[in-house]
Write a protein that holds these residues in place. Structure first.
Motif, PDB file in Angstrom:
ATOM      1  N   LYS A   1     -46.309   5.103  70.017  1.00  0.00           N
ATOM      2  CA  LYS A   1     -45.790   6.210  69.461  1.00  0.00           C
ATOM      3  C   LYS A   1     -46.974   7.412  69.866  1.00  0.00           C
ATOM      4  O   LYS A   1     -46.481   8.737  70.047  1.00  0.00           O
TER       5      LYS A   1
ATOM      6  N   HIS B   1     -52.659   7.108  50.483  1.00  0.00           N
ATOM      7  CA  HIS B   1     -51.164   7.294  50.187  1.00  0.00           C
ATOM      8  C   HIS B   1     -50.769   8.037  49.092  1.00  0.00           C
ATOM      9  O   HIS B   1     -49.714   9.023  49.340  1.00  0.00           O
TER      10      HIS B   1
ATOM     11  N   SER C   1     -48.089   1.837  67.414  1.00  0.00           N
ATOM     12  CA  SER C   1     -48.842   2.774  67.369  1.00  0.00           C
ATOM     13  C   SER C   1     -49.382   3.834  68.558  1.00  0.00           C
ATOM     14  O   SER C   1     -49.502   4.995  68.582  1.00  0.00           O
TER      15      SER C   1
ATOM     16  N   ARG D   1     -50.649  11.769  50.378  1.00  0.00           N
ATOM     17  CA  ARG D   1     -50.200  11.622  51.661  1.00  0.00           C
ATOM     18  C   ARG D   1     -50.153  13.003  52.193  1.00  0.00           C
ATOM     19  O   ARG D   1     -50.455  13.154  53.777  1.00  0.00           O
TER      20      ARG D   1
ATOM     21  N   GLU E   1     -41.259  -0.167  57.080  1.00  0.00           N
ATOM     22  CA  GLU E   1     -40.084  -0.305  57.565  1.00  0.00           C
ATOM     23  C   GLU E   1     -39.867  -1.924  57.803  1.00  0.00           C
ATOM     24  O   GLU E   1     -38.935  -2.687  57.843  1.00  0.00           O
TER      25      GLU E   1
ATOM     26  N   ASP F   1     -46.268   1.233  58.446  1.00  0.00           N
ATOM     27  CA  ASP F   1     -45.007   0.906  59.131  1.00  0.00           C
ATOM     28  C   ASP F   1     -44.196   0.122  58.102  1.00  0.00           C
ATOM     29  O   ASP F   1     -43.748  -0.971  58.512  1.00  0.00           O
TER      30      ASP F   1
ATOM     31  N   ASN G   1     -51.727  14.010  55.988  1.00  0.00           N
ATOM     32  CA  ASN G   1     -51.203  14.154  56.931  1.00  0.00           C
ATOM     33  C   ASN G   1     -51.383  15.512  57.562  1.00  0.00           C
ATOM     34  O   ASN G   1     -51.204  15.888  58.996  1.00  0.00           O
TER      35      ASN G   1
ATOM     36  N   ARG H   1     -49.811   9.210  61.210  1.00  0.00           N
ATOM     37  CA  ARG H   1     -49.405   9.980  60.119  1.00  0.00           C
ATOM     38  C   ARG H   1     -48.761   8.711  59.128  1.00  0.00           C
ATOM     39  O   ARG H   1     -48.149   7.750  59.499  1.00  0.00           O
TER      40      ARG H   1
ATOM     41  N   PRO I   1     -45.822   7.614  56.602  1.00  0.00           N
ATOM     42  CA  PRO I   1     -44.519   8.154  56.391  1.00  0.00           C
ATOM     43  C   PRO I   1     -43.999   8.312  54.644  1.00  0.00           C
ATOM     44  O   PRO I   1     -44.854   7.685  54.010  1.00  0.00           O
ATOM     45  N   ARG I   2     -43.141   8.788  54.657  1.00  0.00           N
ATOM     46  CA  ARG I   2     -42.549   9.079  53.395  1.00  0.00           C
ATOM     47  C   ARG I   2     -42.342   8.060  52.583  1.00  0.00           C
ATOM     48  O   ARG I   2     -42.561   7.870  51.273  1.00  0.00           O
TER      49      ARG I   2
ATOM     50  N   ARG J   1     -40.905   5.279  69.302  1.00  0.00           N
ATOM     51  CA  ARG J   1     -41.039   4.232  68.487  1.00  0.00           C
ATOM     52  C   ARG J   1     -40.307   2.850  68.699  1.00  0.00           C
ATOM     53  O   ARG J   1     -39.168   2.729  69.168  1.00  0.00           O
TER      54      ARG J   1
END
Length: 1018
Positions: free
Chosen positions: A988, A716, A985, A719, A794, A792, A723, A745, A747-748, A994
């Protein structure tokens, strides 16, 4: 280090030439003669074990004709064949030392459905439930009911003249067979249909095999008519196979199918069948009646039959007790409540059918009124199931009864050998009393259930067939049951065919047995088709129950301690629940994707059992080998592994065949949850892989996958570089070289930074222990797994927000190694070390009295299975936590107006936490939402499985089976959710959409925000 293992058997030379000759003759199907296939096909659902020479998987009737033609060549006169359907026979019907012919892999097409004439034409390998699924839109069904209906093939049903619950109303398979396309021993392709006198006269005049067969059968039917009427019992479950009593139909037509149905492949190979169809009953209900003892239930069943119910099924206390611990019980428990102070030791399930609701209620009222009056009121109570889903769930429990009897601890387990006797129903209660006395006198435990309306009893005495004294009991009990059954005017084979029990055929058929021999000779003059079963030509013997090799012979070599140490692999009883055809069922996705029985729990258990036997013969204890392996010097071990991997002498190591079957396992644990015997492939697979890779080199992807939880924090930090690798063609090619593909990938968003921004503290034991009791009660600790946290995050952020809206104080568990990837790939030493550290940390948190909630179902459930014995704490699934806090949830009507909500559950969650769907429905129901559960099987990702390049074709095939349809059908107002990270995943990766986690959807709903997450384009 384990040694090289070589299977004992070798293929006889004529068989080797036979396979080559089949190819030359144009055989288009598959031919298998490897040790793995022969091992898997050496058992069925019986106590016997016979290894075949090879297995044929024909693609059509032409392949069957080619097989017969080649068999007729002089060079192959010694080879015999036996057909095989679902492989669930309880009496060794399809076991053979010759060639198995299995039509289930390729010959499984429904060729024609005519809803006007109500006729279906199917290939022999079509599964009964598969056919009924296709017939449902027409309002029709194929009637004979079986407990194995989700894997029983039509060819197998015809071969055993199968039936089950409801046979008094619907009869047997033979009652619904209109025509059979058969291939005879000489290669003749013939459609057998009922014939009038003119047609019969024309056929008997033929000079070929077909003419000879019809002449012989017609002559016996005419000459022996009176004797046939005397000997054949007047039973619903009359003697199947070579059924002389029904050669002439009620309309006078000659029907050869009466001889073929139940003949167990001894007369011909079945290619296709024309079947009679019936309208699906418009309305159905079940009356579930509880009793204090089994005998009362049996006696009361006769009263129920007199009330003209459609069927009556009786179950004893042993089967009922096992059902209470099964996956199906959650959905039906309310129909079998506990009675205060009184134990339920027997139940009757009475089925009521009607054309409309008014008629159904009238019939129910008649039955319940009878139950409440006078002498009939001997029950503890009853419930009524009217809803279709409830009716199906209760029947599912009854169907699983046979398999459930194998779900006991220890080597003494119920086995099938006298399990389907049938007597006149009026004699059943007295017959069962004597049957029970017989078994009690032998000191045996057993479970009983049956189709009491038809006089059929299913009983499986518990034996350990590694013990010589128990082996002798097979003969003693069988002979005693035969005598008892004959005394009560019944038959030994009321439902499950004859198979190895054919030795009793002459005793039951008496002076008609020579007629059976004539028929066998007419069809199969050289005795090449499944010899030794049902009837043998003059001068040749039938099989005997104690002359056929037993599974116990193998188990005796392995030993009880080793059998107990390998997760029920050696106790698989072959019931075949893992062969479920239904694409929306989570049970064994690898079998569904490949149709290869080696790649099923039953197949893998058989191979593991054989592997343990080969080790035992060399004096190797795999448990001790694992200990030595963990204590050895890695560098020295590496050199030996390199040598073994390169040494050509190791190419025929049986361990390679076992590993090949394990490679396709998704480790989804559906078997551990859905198998009646609880065979857990992922558990014994990891033990095997540890030892296998102690001898051979691992593929490069294994150490990469195993280390993912510890390397993700480092990855990470770089990253952008990561990616770039997974998001470019060159990078993906590089990863494929390492054996990996379709990597997600990063995520930010960083969970650690978001938690800090939101003021969410890490849950250290010291911090939690300093909270007051009130603060602990209002706190929750989210145990985020590495995959959700990094790929993930979020979901975790939504969980935090949701907890605060519920008036709770959220904490995040510290970064930890769950170890599931280590366990799946057989790094058990490293797993135990990591799991020990994680368990210690989580246990301290749990001891403080704060709820621990996981985010991903698969990773969370690992704490209940892989951590069993080292972690007492329960890490809650999201829905379990929410159900306990429903009072804290409240939805805004504007947030849900005009939307539908549909949940796609992780298959491990569905099978190992069976209450999960109902819990999610309760959660959403409390928000005013009628949550729908999508009927899907496995998505194909299953943790890291779908990220491995070799597995990607299977992974995508599984996704296309059921998930893609759901994703494609979702509209703008549909909110699709998926509980599993790997599932999201996969969606996606394949469909570029998503799917939100339910936490994300609920968080939006209770925040009065109508912008609910849905299947957005990624």
């Amino acid at each position: 280090m384990i040694p090289r293992l070589r299977p004992n058997g070798s293929i006889p030379l004529p068989a080797v030439g036979f396979f080559q000759r089949l190819i030359e003759a144009g055989f288009d199907g598959d031919l298998e003669s490897g040790a793995a296939s022969r091992t898997v096909f050496s058992t069925d659902n019986s106590i016997y074990q016979i290894e075949p020479t090879g297995i044929l998987f024909p693609r059509g009737v032409e392949d069957l004709q080619i097989t017969a033609a080649v068999l007729s060549e002089p060079a192959f006169r010694e080879i015999t064949v036996a057909p095989r359907g679902g492989g669930t026979g309880t009496n060794g019907q399809s076991l053979t030392s010759g060639i198995v012919v299995d039509c289930s892999r390729h010959m499984n097409s429904i060729l024609e459905i005519d809803p006007i004439t109500r006729i279906a034409r199917v290939q022999a390998g079509v599964v009964k439930d598969q056919l009924n699924q296709a017939l449902k839109p027409y309002g029709l069904f194929f009637a004979p009911e079986l407990s194995t209906s989700n894997r029983a093939t039509i060819g197998g049903m015809v071969s055993t003249d199968a039936c089950g619950q409801g046979s008094c109303l619907y009869g047997k398979t033979s009652n619904h067979v209109l025509g059979l396309r058969i291939v005879l021993a000489d290669g003749s392709d013939w459609w057998s249909r009922p014939l009038d006198e003119a047609a019969l006269e024309e056929i008997v005049a033929r000079e070929d095999r077909v003419g000879e067969i019809h002449r012989t059968v017609d002559r016996i039917a005419r000459e022996k008519r009176d004797r046939i009427a005397e000997i054949f019992p007047k039973l619903n479950r009359y003697m199947t196979g070579y059924d002389l009593a029904h050669i002439r139909r009620s309309d006078g037509r000659f029907d050869l199918n009466a001889i073929l149905c139940g003949s167990e492949g001894t007369l011909a190979m079945i290619a296709e069948a024309e079947l009679n169809l019936l309208p699906i009953p418009a309305h159905a209900a079940l009356i579930n009646i509880r009793y204090g003892d089994f005998n009362t239930a049996l006696e009361d069943a006769r009263t129920l039959v007199a009330l003209n119910v459609a069927s009556v099924e009786t179950v004893d206390e042993k089967v009922l007790g096992l059902a209470r611990g099964d996956i199906v019980w959650t959905g039906i428990a309310r129909f079998f409540p506990d009675d205060a102070g009184r134990t339920t030791n027997g139940i009757n399930i009475a089925e009521v059918l009607a054309d409309d609701e008014a008629e159904l209620e009238r019939k129910l009222a008649e039955v319940t009124a009878a139950l409440a009056t006078g002498a009939n009121a001997r029950h503890l109570g009853y419930t009524i199931a009217r809803d279709h889903a409830d009716v199906e769930a209760i029947w599912s429990m009854r169907k699983r009864a046979v398999g459930l009897l194998g779900n006991v601890d220890g080597p003494v387990r119920p086995v099938a050998f006298v399990e389907d006797t049938a007597v006149p129903p009026e004699n059943l209660a007295a017959y069962i009393r004597e049957f029970r006395a017989l078994l009690d006198g032998a000191g045996l435990s057993y479970g009983m259930f049956g189709h009491v309306d038809a006089g059929v009893l299913h009983v499986r005495p518990a034996l350990d067939l590694t013990r010589n004294d128990h082996v002798r009991l097979v003969r003693e009990v069988s002979d005693a049951v035969v005598a008892l059954t004959r005394r009560y005017g019944g038959v030994l084979w009321g439902e499950h065919g004859k198979g190895v029990r054919s030795e009793y055929v002459p005793e039951f058929f008496g002076d008609l047995y020579p007629s059976l021999q004539e028929i066998k000779r007419a069809f199969d003059p050289e005795n090449r088709l499944n010899p030794g079963k049902v009837a043998a030509p003059s001068g040749q013997a039938l099989l005997k129950i104690d002359d056929v090799p037993l599974r116990g012979d193998t188990d005796r070599i392995i030993g009880n301690e080793i059998r107990a140490a390998f997760d029920n692999a050696a106790y698989c009883n072959g019931n075949g629940a893992c062969f479920d055809f239904d694409k929306t069922s989570p049970m064994c996705p690898s079998y569904k994707a490949t149709r290869d029985r080696r790649f099923s729990p039953k197949g893998r258990a058989a191979l593991m059992r054989e592997w343990l036997r080969l080790l035992a013969e060399k004096g190797i204890d795999p448990r001790q080998e694992a200990k030595r392996l963990r204590q050895s010097v890695p560098l020295a071990r590496f050199a030996r592994r390199v040598f073994n991997s390169l040494n050509p002498q190791n190419r025929d190591d049986f361990s390679h065949e076992v590993r090949a079957s394990m490679d396709t396992c998704l480790a989804c644990k559906a078997c551990a949850g859905q198998c009646p015997v609880k065979v857990s492939v992922p558990a014994f697979r990891s033990k095997f892989l540890e030892l296998y890779y102690g001898r051979y080199l691992r593929p490069l992807k294994d150490p990469l996958v195993a280390a993912i939880e510890t390397t993700l924090p480092l990855v990470h930090r770089i990253r952008p570089a990561y990616n770039l690798v997974v998001g470019t063609r060159a990078g993906r090619m590089m990863m494929r070289v390492a054996g990996l593909t379709s990597l997600p990938r990063l995520p930010r968003i960083s969970l650690a930074k978001e938690a800090a921004r939101l003021g969410v503290p890490l849950a250290t034991p010291r911090r939690i222990e300093t909270l007051s009791p009130h603060e602990r009660e209002k706190s929750v600790i989210f145990v985020a797994d590495a995959f959700t946290a990094y790929f993930d995050p979020e979901v975790a952020v939504a969980a935090i927000g949701l907890a605060r809206k519920m008036g709770l104080s959220p904490f995040l568990a510290a970064s930890h190694v769950n170890g599931k990837a280590l366990h799946v790939h057989g790094y058990l030493g490293r797993f135990e070390a990591a799991a020990g550290r994680t368990a210690h940390y989580l246990q301290r948190l749990d001891d403080a009295g704060v709820a621990l909630v996981g985010l991903d179902p698969s990773m969370t459930l690992a704490f209940r299975s892989e951590y069993k014995g080292i972690l007492k704490a329960t890490i809650l699934l999201p829905q379990e936590w929410l159900v306990a806090n429903l009072g804290r949830l409240a939805a805004s009507p504007s947030a849900i107006k005009g939307r539908s909500f549909r949940l796609m559950s992780h298959c491990t969650e569905r099978t190992n936490a069976p209450a999960s769907i109902a819990q999610w429905k309760r959660v959403f129901g409390s928000l005013g939402i009628d949550l729908q559960a999508a009927e899907t099987g496995c998505c194909g990702m299953a943790g890291t499985f779908g990220h491995e390049a070799r597995n990607r074709p299977i992974s995508e095939r599984l996704y296309a089976m059921s998930w893609k349809r759901e994703i494609d059908a979702a509209g703008d107002t549909d909110s699709l959710m998926a509980t599993g990270y790997s599932c999201r995943s996969q969606v996606k990766e394949i469909d570029n959409k998503r799917l939100p986690h339910p936490f994300q959807v609920i968080d939006k709903i209770i925040s009065e925000n109508s912008d609910i997450p849905q299947a957005d384009v990624a």
